[in-house]
Design a protein around this motif. Sequence first.
Motif, mmCIF file in Angstrom:
data_model
loop_
_atom_site.group_PDB
_atom_site.id
_atom_site.type_symbol
_atom_site.label_atom_id
_atom_site.label_comp_id
_atom_site.label_asym_id
_atom_site.label_seq_id
_atom_site.Cartn_x
_atom_site.Cartn_y
_atom_site.Cartn_z
ATOM 1 N N PRO A 1 -4.567 18.667 -11.270
ATOM 2 C CA PRO A 1 -4.238 17.245 -11.448
ATOM 3 C C PRO A 1 -2.932 17.063 -12.215
ATOM 4 O O PRO A 1 -2.668 17.770 -13.184
ATOM 5 C CB PRO A 1 -5.415 16.704 -12.247
ATOM 6 C CG PRO A 1 -6.522 17.615 -11.980
ATOM 7 C CD PRO A 1 -5.921 18.962 -11.728
ATOM 8 N N GLY A 2 -2.121 16.111 -11.749
ATOM 9 C CA GLY A 2 -0.865 15.823 -12.414
ATOM 10 C C GLY A 2 0.284 16.658 -11.924
ATOM 11 O O GLY A 2 1.393 16.548 -12.412
ATOM 12 N N HIS A 3 0.031 17.542 -10.948
ATOM 13 C CA HIS A 3 1.090 18.398 -10.431
ATOM 14 C C HIS A 3 1.386 18.022 -8.988
ATOM 15 O O HIS A 3 0.536 17.509 -8.274
ATOM 16 C CB HIS A 3 0.664 19.865 -10.484
ATOM 17 C CG HIS A 3 0.646 20.414 -11.871
ATOM 18 N ND1 HIS A 3 1.601 21.257 -12.357
ATOM 19 C CD2 HIS A 3 -0.213 20.207 -12.893
ATOM 20 C CE1 HIS A 3 1.329 21.561 -13.602
ATOM 21 N NE2 HIS A 3 0.228 20.933 -13.962
ATOM 22 N N GLY A 4 2.604 18.293 -8.581
ATOM 23 C CA GLY A 4 2.939 18.260 -7.170
ATOM 24 C C GLY A 4 3.285 16.903 -6.604
ATOM 25 O O GLY A 4 3.345 15.897 -7.311
ATOM 26 N N GLY B 1 0.621 11.713 -13.204
ATOM 27 C CA GLY B 1 1.819 12.530 -13.359
ATOM 28 C C GLY B 1 2.366 13.091 -12.074
ATOM 29 O O GLY B 1 3.482 13.572 -12.036
ATOM 30 N N SER B 2 1.578 13.074 -10.991
ATOM 31 C CA SER B 2 2.087 13.557 -9.710
ATOM 32 C C SER B 2 2.919 12.463 -9.041
ATOM 33 O O SER B 2 3.099 11.388 -9.597
ATOM 34 C CB SER B 2 0.926 13.973 -8.797
ATOM 35 O OG SER B 2 0.118 12.875 -8.525
ATOM 36 N N GLN B 3 3.438 12.766 -7.850
ATOM 37 C CA GLN B 3 4.295 11.807 -7.156
ATOM 38 C C GLN B 3 3.799 11.598 -5.734
ATOM 39 O O GLN B 3 3.171 12.489 -5.152
ATOM 40 C CB GLN B 3 5.727 12.339 -7.112
ATOM 41 C CG GLN B 3 6.377 12.345 -8.474
ATOM 42 C CD GLN B 3 7.746 12.957 -8.420
ATOM 43 O OE1 GLN B 3 7.922 14.044 -7.921
ATOM 44 N NE2 GLN B 3 8.727 12.237 -8.922
ATOM 45 N N MET B 4 4.108 10.431 -5.178
ATOM 46 C CA MET B 4 3.699 10.161 -3.804
ATOM 47 C C MET B 4 4.789 9.402 -3.076
ATOM 48 O O MET B 4 5.436 8.536 -3.646
ATOM 49 C CB MET B 4 2.411 9.339 -3.773
ATOM 50 C CG MET B 4 1.846 9.202 -2.372
ATOM 51 S SD MET B 4 0.310 8.318 -2.278
ATOM 52 C CE MET B 4 0.870 6.655 -2.265
ATOM 53 N N SER B 5 4.996 9.755 -1.808
ATOM 54 C CA SER B 5 5.879 8.974 -0.952
ATOM 55 C C SER B 5 5.256 8.912 0.427
ATOM 56 O O SER B 5 4.428 9.753 0.779
ATOM 57 C CB SER B 5 7.267 9.602 -0.876
ATOM 58 O OG SER B 5 7.191 10.808 -0.162
ATOM 59 N N CYS B 6 5.644 7.922 1.206
ATOM 60 C CA CYS B 6 5.110 7.744 2.548
ATOM 61 C C CYS B 6 6.282 7.602 3.509
ATOM 62 O O CYS B 6 7.423 7.437 3.092
ATOM 63 C CB CYS B 6 4.214 6.517 2.618
ATOM 64 S SG CYS B 6 2.919 6.550 1.382
ATOM 65 N N CYS C 1 0.821 -1.222 0.000
ATOM 66 C CA CYS C 1 0.000 0.000 0.000
ATOM 67 C C CYS C 1 0.849 1.264 0.000
ATOM 68 O O CYS C 1 0.637 2.174 -0.782
ATOM 69 C CB CYS C 1 -0.921 0.018 1.209
ATOM 70 S SG CYS C 1 -2.289 -1.107 1.058
ATOM 71 N N GLU C 2 1.802 1.354 0.944
ATOM 72 C CA GLU C 2 2.624 2.558 1.040
ATOM 73 C C GLU C 2 4.086 2.178 0.859
ATOM 74 O O GLU C 2 4.513 1.130 1.327
ATOM 75 C CB GLU C 2 2.460 3.227 2.413
ATOM 76 C CG GLU C 2 1.046 3.629 2.741
ATOM 77 C CD GLU C 2 0.886 4.041 4.193
ATOM 78 O OE1 GLU C 2 1.837 4.596 4.764
ATOM 79 O OE2 GLU C 2 -0.188 3.792 4.754
ATOM 80 N N THR C 3 4.834 3.036 0.186
ATOM 81 C CA THR C 3 6.279 2.819 0.051
ATOM 82 C C THR C 3 7.012 4.106 0.402
ATOM 83 O O THR C 3 6.510 5.205 0.162
ATOM 84 C CB THR C 3 6.668 2.423 -1.380
ATOM 85 O OG1 THR C 3 6.163 3.402 -2.266
ATOM 86 C CG2 THR C 3 6.145 1.060 -1.744
ATOM 87 N N LYS C 4 8.196 3.936 0.983
ATOM 88 C CA LYS C 4 9.000 5.108 1.322
ATOM 89 C C LYS C 4 9.530 5.778 0.061
ATOM 90 O O LYS C 4 9.690 6.982 -0.004
ATOM 91 C CB LYS C 4 10.189 4.695 2.190
ATOM 92 C CG LYS C 4 9.853 4.542 3.647
ATOM 93 C CD LYS C 4 11.121 4.327 4.434
ATOM 94 C CE LYS C 4 10.807 4.078 5.886
ATOM 95 N NZ LYS C 4 12.034 3.837 6.653
ATOM 96 N N LYS C 5 9.829 4.965 -0.931
ATOM 97 C CA LYS C 5 10.386 5.481 -2.176
ATOM 98 C C LYS C 5 9.334 6.302 -2.911
ATOM 99 O O LYS C 5 8.201 5.849 -3.070
ATOM 100 C CB LYS C 5 10.843 4.313 -3.042
ATOM 101 C CG LYS C 5 11.380 4.680 -4.396
ATOM 102 C CD LYS C 5 12.728 5.312 -4.305
ATOM 103 C CE LYS C 5 13.248 5.689 -5.680
ATOM 104 N NZ LYS C 5 14.457 6.503 -5.561
ATOM 105 N N MET C 6 9.743 7.508 -3.336
ATOM 106 C CA MET C 6 8.820 8.342 -4.088
ATOM 107 C C MET C 6 8.548 7.725 -5.451
ATOM 108 O O MET C 6 9.478 7.339 -6.152
ATOM 109 C CB MET C 6 9.406 9.737 -4.254
ATOM 110 C CG MET C 6 8.528 10.624 -5.036
ATOM 111 S SD MET C 6 8.102 12.198 -4.378
ATOM 112 C CE MET C 6 9.318 12.722 -3.280
ATOM 113 N N GLY C 7 7.281 7.608 -5.773
ATOM 114 C CA GLY C 7 6.931 6.969 -7.030
ATOM 115 C C GLY C 7 5.993 7.819 -7.852
ATOM 116 O O GLY C 7 5.167 8.555 -7.317
ATOM 117 N N GLY C 8 6.126 7.729 -9.157
ATOM 118 C CA GLY C 8 5.223 8.448 -10.044
ATOM 119 C C GLY C 8 3.872 7.772 -10.090
ATOM 120 O O GLY C 8 3.758 6.570 -9.894
#
Lengths: 124, 170
Positions: free
Chosen positions: B15-18, A76-81, A65-72
């Motif tokens: 959307p798609g930013h940040g 197009g945005s990015q997420m990290s935990c 569910c969550e990963t420390k590594k920032m992923g696309g």
Amino acid sequence: MIQVGTNLDITDNSGARVVKCVKVLDKTKQSIGYTGTLCIVSVKSLIRKQKSKVKKGHLYKAVVCETKKMGGRADGSQMSCSRNTAVLLSPQQTPLGSRIQGITPYELRMKKHTKLLSLSLANV
Amino acid sequence: MRLEKCWFCSSTIYPGHGICFVRNDSKVFRFCRSKCHKNFKMKRNPRKVKWTRAYRVLHGKDASSDSVFQFERRRNRPERYNRHTAQSTLRAMKRVEDVRVRRAERLQLKRLSSKEHGRRHADKYELEQQLHLVRAVAPIPKENVENPRGSEQLKVAVSSSQQDRQASYA
């Protein structure tokens, strides 16, 4: 980036606290797991022994569910935990727990784990 | 399509930013750009950083408690789709935006008016106290303009006629 040997926190109420990844179930050569990847995990520690649905040392399927590594992401945005987490599944890929104390990424919807999305606190 | 607000600077995230960061306790932080993400990682307080909205509202630079901001608020209860409601909402959005812009301009003018008073006061003081710095400019005599050798021209007596002067030069 979840690979063989990575420790993951379990956010559902199946009873497991920490699991270790034994195999990443994907078809790429690198076999590195991101959010939404299926893994086989072995249970390392339990939250409470009596009421637990799982046993220490047993193997289960789990979805990351969550990963420390920032992923696309797809948009197009990015997420990290701040931690690596997973949710345990049965061999038929239905959730073992009945509640998830954490977020579920919308990548799970693409992998058709829609049941997990309804159990979680928030979908991100 | 959901437009989120940046946790640091409160700008809109399209959307798609940040970048989105999820803390251990499942709190979600969204950032509009890497600038805001870096400031968050440096543990800066957005109330103390001058370019954020939180700072501007706190120090009276922007309006904060205005009724137009009540419309733009996150509602967790999903609205049931209604065609008339949707149309009237779209119409109202333009109107609300106009009102917001007008009120912002009014606030800006109000903030500037105090500065304008100070500026005028300073100008008046400067004019009164430092008038000696301004050199008075005398009108140039006509003879001076006609003749390039102006210095010699000035020695001629004022009473003499134009013809006499011309004769003396020839």
